[in-house]
Design a protein around this motif. Sequence first.
Motif, PDB file in Angstrom:
ATOM      1  N   GLN A  77      -5.181  17.047   0.769  1.00 56.91           N
ATOM      2  CA  GLN A  77      -4.263  16.622  -0.290  1.00 56.91           C
ATOM      3  C   GLN A  77      -3.903  15.149  -0.120  1.00 56.91           C
ATOM      4  OE1 GLN A  77      -3.333  18.883  -2.915  1.00 56.91           O
ATOM      5  NE2 GLN A  77      -5.082  19.795  -1.853  1.00 56.91           N
ATOM      6  N   TRP A  78      -3.688  14.738   1.122  1.00 52.51           N
ATOM      7  CA  TRP A  78      -3.366  13.344   1.404  1.00 52.51           C
ATOM      8  C   TRP A  78      -4.523  12.424   0.996  1.00 52.51           C
ATOM      9  CZ3 TRP A  78       0.117   9.719   2.627  1.00 52.51           C
ATOM     10  CH2 TRP A  78      -0.304   8.555   3.273  1.00 52.51           C
ATOM     11  N   TYR A  79      -5.745  12.812   1.389  1.00 52.77           N
ATOM     12  CA  TYR A  79      -6.905  11.989   1.072  1.00 52.77           C
ATOM     13  C   TYR A  79      -7.137  11.926  -0.444  1.00 52.77           C
ATOM     14  CZ  TYR A  79      -8.137  11.845   6.017  1.00 52.77           C
ATOM     15  OH  TYR A  79      -8.131  11.618   7.368  1.00 52.77           O
ATOM     16  N   GLU A  80      -6.786  12.982  -1.134  1.00 49.49           N
ATOM     17  CA  GLU A  80      -6.911  12.988  -2.594  1.00 49.49           C
ATOM     18  C   GLU A  80      -6.010  11.922  -3.203  1.00 49.49           C
ATOM     19  OE1 GLU A  80      -5.423  16.133  -5.862  1.00 49.49           O
ATOM     20  OE2 GLU A  80      -7.044  16.912  -4.582  1.00 49.49           O
ATOM     21  N   ILE A  81      -4.817  11.782  -2.630  1.00 51.76           N
ATOM     22  CA  ILE A  81      -3.872  10.776  -3.125  1.00 51.76           C
ATOM     23  C   ILE A  81      -4.366   9.370  -2.818  1.00 51.76           C
ATOM     24  CG2 ILE A  81      -1.542   9.845  -2.836  1.00 51.76           C
ATOM     25  CD1 ILE A  81      -0.612  12.730  -2.272  1.00 51.76           C
TER      26      ILE A  81
ATOM     27  N   ALA B 230       3.523   5.837  -5.629  1.00 47.60           N
ATOM     28  CA  ALA B 230       3.455   5.835  -7.093  1.00 47.60           C
ATOM     29  C   ALA B 230       2.544   6.946  -7.594  1.00 47.60           C
ATOM     30  CB  ALA B 230       2.952   4.473  -7.587  1.00 47.60           C
ATOM     31  N   VAL B 231       1.430   7.163  -6.910  1.00 48.99           N
ATOM     32  CA  VAL B 231       0.520   8.261  -7.280  1.00 48.99           C
ATOM     33  C   VAL B 231       1.144   9.605  -6.901  1.00 48.99           C
ATOM     34  CG1 VAL B 231      -1.719   9.306  -6.803  1.00 48.99           C
ATOM     35  CG2 VAL B 231      -1.544   6.833  -7.115  1.00 48.99           C
ATOM     36  N   ALA B 232       1.751   9.673  -5.712  1.00 50.16           N
ATOM     37  CA  ALA B 232       2.347  10.933  -5.262  1.00 50.16           C
ATOM     38  C   ALA B 232       3.502  11.371  -6.153  1.00 50.16           C
ATOM     39  CB  ALA B 232       2.821  10.794  -3.821  1.00 50.16           C
ATOM     40  N   ALA B 233       4.197  10.418  -6.758  1.00 48.78           N
ATOM     41  CA  ALA B 233       5.367  10.747  -7.582  1.00 48.78           C
ATOM     42  C   ALA B 233       5.011  11.602  -8.775  1.00 48.78           C
ATOM     43  CB  ALA B 233       6.060   9.463  -8.031  1.00 48.78           C
ATOM     44  N   ASP B 234       3.771  11.543  -9.215  1.00 41.60           N
ATOM     45  CA  ASP B 234       3.344  12.344 -10.366  1.00 41.60           C
ATOM     46  C   ASP B 234       2.942  13.761  -9.965  1.00 41.60           C
ATOM     47  OD1 ASP B 234       3.733  10.201 -12.061  1.00 41.60           O
ATOM     48  OD2 ASP B 234       1.676   9.452 -11.807  1.00 41.60           O
TER      49      ASP B 234
ATOM     50  N   ASP C   7       0.834  -1.207   0.000  1.00 38.48           N
ATOM     51  CA  ASP C   7       0.000   0.000   0.000  1.00 38.48           C
ATOM     52  C   ASP C   7       0.868   1.256   0.000  1.00 38.48           C
ATOM     53  OD1 ASP C   7      -2.328  -1.431  -0.078  1.00 38.48           O
ATOM     54  OD2 ASP C   7      -2.675  -1.367   2.088  1.00 38.48           O
ATOM     55  N   ALA C   8       1.997   1.221   0.721  1.00 35.74           N
ATOM     56  CA  ALA C   8       2.904   2.375   0.718  1.00 35.74           C
ATOM     57  C   ALA C   8       3.446   2.628  -0.680  1.00 35.74           C
ATOM     58  CB  ALA C   8       4.045   2.143   1.709  1.00 35.74           C
ATOM     59  N   ARG C   9       3.763   1.556  -1.392  1.00 36.89           N
ATOM     60  CA  ARG C   9       4.252   1.704  -2.768  1.00 36.89           C
ATOM     61  C   ARG C   9       3.181   2.319  -3.664  1.00 36.89           C
ATOM     62  NH1 ARG C   9       8.531  -1.266  -5.025  1.00 36.89           N
ATOM     63  NH2 ARG C   9       9.826  -2.417  -3.526  1.00 36.89           N
ATOM     64  N   ARG C  10       1.941   1.879  -3.521  1.00 37.98           N
ATOM     65  CA  ARG C  10       0.850   2.394  -4.361  1.00 37.98           C
ATOM     66  C   ARG C  10       0.646   3.893  -4.118  1.00 37.98           C
ATOM     67  NH1 ARG C  10      -3.931  -1.607  -2.900  1.00 37.98           N
ATOM     68  NH2 ARG C  10      -5.124  -0.192  -4.258  1.00 37.98           N
TER      69      ARG C  10
ATOM     70  N   ASP D 111       4.433  18.215  -5.667  1.00 40.00           N
ATOM     71  CA  ASP D 111       4.829  18.222  -4.256  1.00 40.00           C
ATOM     72  C   ASP D 111       5.075  16.810  -3.737  1.00 40.00           C
ATOM     73  OD1 ASP D 111       2.255  17.245  -4.244  1.00 40.00           O
ATOM     74  OD2 ASP D 111       1.578  18.476  -2.553  1.00 40.00           O
ATOM     75  N   ALA D 112       5.574  15.916  -4.610  1.00 45.53           N
ATOM     76  CA  ALA D 112       5.827  14.525  -4.213  1.00 45.53           C
ATOM     77  C   ALA D 112       6.736  14.441  -2.994  1.00 45.53           C
ATOM     78  CB  ALA D 112       6.431  13.759  -5.384  1.00 45.53           C
ATOM     79  N   SER D 113       7.667  15.378  -2.881  1.00 50.08           N
ATOM     80  CA  SER D 113       8.604  15.348  -1.753  1.00 50.08           C
ATOM     81  C   SER D 113       7.888  15.446  -0.408  1.00 50.08           C
ATOM     82  CB  SER D 113       9.613  16.491  -1.882  1.00 50.08           C
ATOM     83  OG  SER D 113       8.937  17.743  -2.009  1.00 50.08           O
ATOM     84  N   ARG D 114       6.735  16.127  -0.383  1.00 48.78           N
ATOM     85  CA  ARG D 114       5.979  16.260   0.874  1.00 48.78           C
ATOM     86  C   ARG D 114       5.566  14.889   1.400  1.00 48.78           C
ATOM     87  NH1 ARG D 114       4.124  15.603   4.887  1.00 48.78           N
ATOM     88  NH2 ARG D 114       2.222  16.386   5.880  1.00 48.78           N
ATOM     89  N   TRP D 115       5.182  13.985   0.503  1.00 50.36           N
ATOM     90  CA  TRP D 115       4.633  12.697   0.932  1.00 50.36           C
ATOM     91  C   TRP D 115       5.728  11.678   1.175  1.00 50.36           C
ATOM     92  CZ3 TRP D 115       0.550  14.748   2.358  1.00 50.36           C
ATOM     93  CH2 TRP D 115      -0.025  15.793   1.617  1.00 50.36           C
ATOM     94  N   VAL D 116       6.867  11.828   0.506  1.00 53.64           N
ATOM     95  CA  VAL D 116       8.024  10.997   0.833  1.00 53.64           C
ATOM     96  C   VAL D 116       8.556  11.379   2.218  1.00 53.64           C
ATOM     97  CG1 VAL D 116      10.407  10.444   0.197  1.00 53.64           C
ATOM     98  CG2 VAL D 116       8.629  10.571  -1.571  1.00 53.64           C
ATOM     99  N   ALA D 117       8.538  12.664   2.521  1.00 54.54           N
ATOM    100  CA  ALA D 117       8.970  13.116   3.847  1.00 54.54           C
ATOM    101  C   ALA D 117       8.110  12.496   4.945  1.00 54.54           C
ATOM    102  CB  ALA D 117       8.903  14.641   3.931  1.00 54.54           C
ATOM    103  N   ALA D 118       6.836  12.242   4.625  1.00 49.73           N
ATOM    104  CA  ALA D 118       5.940  11.635   5.610  1.00 49.73           C
ATOM    105  C   ALA D 118       6.131  10.124   5.690  1.00 49.73           C
ATOM    106  CB  ALA D 118       4.492  11.968   5.259  1.00 49.73           C
TER     107      ALA D 118
END
Length: 456
Positions: free
Chosen positions: A373-377, A242-246, A236-239, A249-256
Amino acid sequence: MATRATPMHGPVVAPSGAHPRTRRRAASTPPSGSDGYPDGYPGACVTAVWHGAMARKQRRKGTGSIYQNTRGQWVAAIEAGWTERGTRRRLTLKGRTEAEVRARLAEAHRRIAAEGLVTSFASITVKRWADHWLAQRQLVVRPGTYVSDRSAVERWIVPAIGRLRLDGLAPADIRKVASAQEAAGLALPTMQRTHAVLGKLLTDAVDEGYQVSRRARDVGGPGTVPSSRQALNIADARRILAVAADRSDASRWVAALVEGLRPAEALGLTWDMVDLDAATMTLAWQLKALPYVERRSPASGFRVPRGFESRHLVGAYHLVRPKTRAGIRVVPMVPWLVDALAAWRDNAPPSPFSLVWPRDDGSPRSAEFDRAQWYEIVEQTGVTVTLPDGTARRPLLYEARHTAATLLLSNGIDETTIKSILGHSTVLSTRAYLHADHTRTRLALAVSAQTVGLGR
């Protein structure tokens, strides 16, 4: 000559036309001994007098006195030192019966012997004490804690038991608060939080000198329930990543998900705290919206405790220090995050406050906006979390931090290193120790990044 009868020793003779406050000695002989007072005060009762139509039992000097006033109330009075103006401080204790007042006077003597002179033995209602408690509470706890405490007091505690006296609280009264919340359909964690606030409120009342029965203070909470927060599994973390990478602000979610930043730490991160060359982040501030002294009144200023360190940004938003020194730390960044932040710095919305992850107009991200934003992802991925009762829900943003800890643990990283990354240990204080810790934590984070497909 007019004759009046006292309730204690028979008639007292007063001249006709005498001023009502003139004292006259009783004609009868007072009883000897302690007169049945608690602790058997020897020779305490020496006479009965009239004082403004009040029957008074005079006691040995320093032991207090008991009398019945013109309204029929029984009153005990005792000297309790001196005021700041140099006048005597006199405490009065009232009751419906003489026996009740005697007992309260005995308790006053016991407390003075144990605690020294006090300013008051009176009792007040829960609401009156809660108002005073909140006024003091705002000076010593963090703004977020104060807002939570105030909500529990004003929404649930005062409506349920605010009119009751502190010294009259019974276990059933304490349970009324939880019953009201349960009837309103509140979740058990909220009920537990309110019960904890009520317990603190009553404990502080006792420390202040008010009487609250031990039975009331020992009432158990509304129940216990395991935390519903869970960590995401690796798939699930990978999924999600994968969406956040596009996203830009992908860095925000990797930081989390990988670095384990708290939401407030991420939103309060500024570019001067990011060292791309050294591949580190200094986490020393958090973004918080502080409450106003008067609700919805910016002109009233902000409600902050003594010694609270903050930097005002705009509106209610401030950068504030973490709760503990352990929260201030330097964390290595995985190579993927370094590259992502380098690209984001050139494309991020310009922020007058140099925030790393601001809103599109450069203003601070609110916690609500960040969660949206998180819930959107996660909704794009269809990832859900299954609770112990079998129900499913969306993953919470804070569960990204739990996921970061679980990834480290599952890869065999020692507990001390995990605590250093997540800010649960003491702040690192020496350059030599920082270097050694960065070596271990950088390797640990690199393993987590590779696990979710971010290695290079």
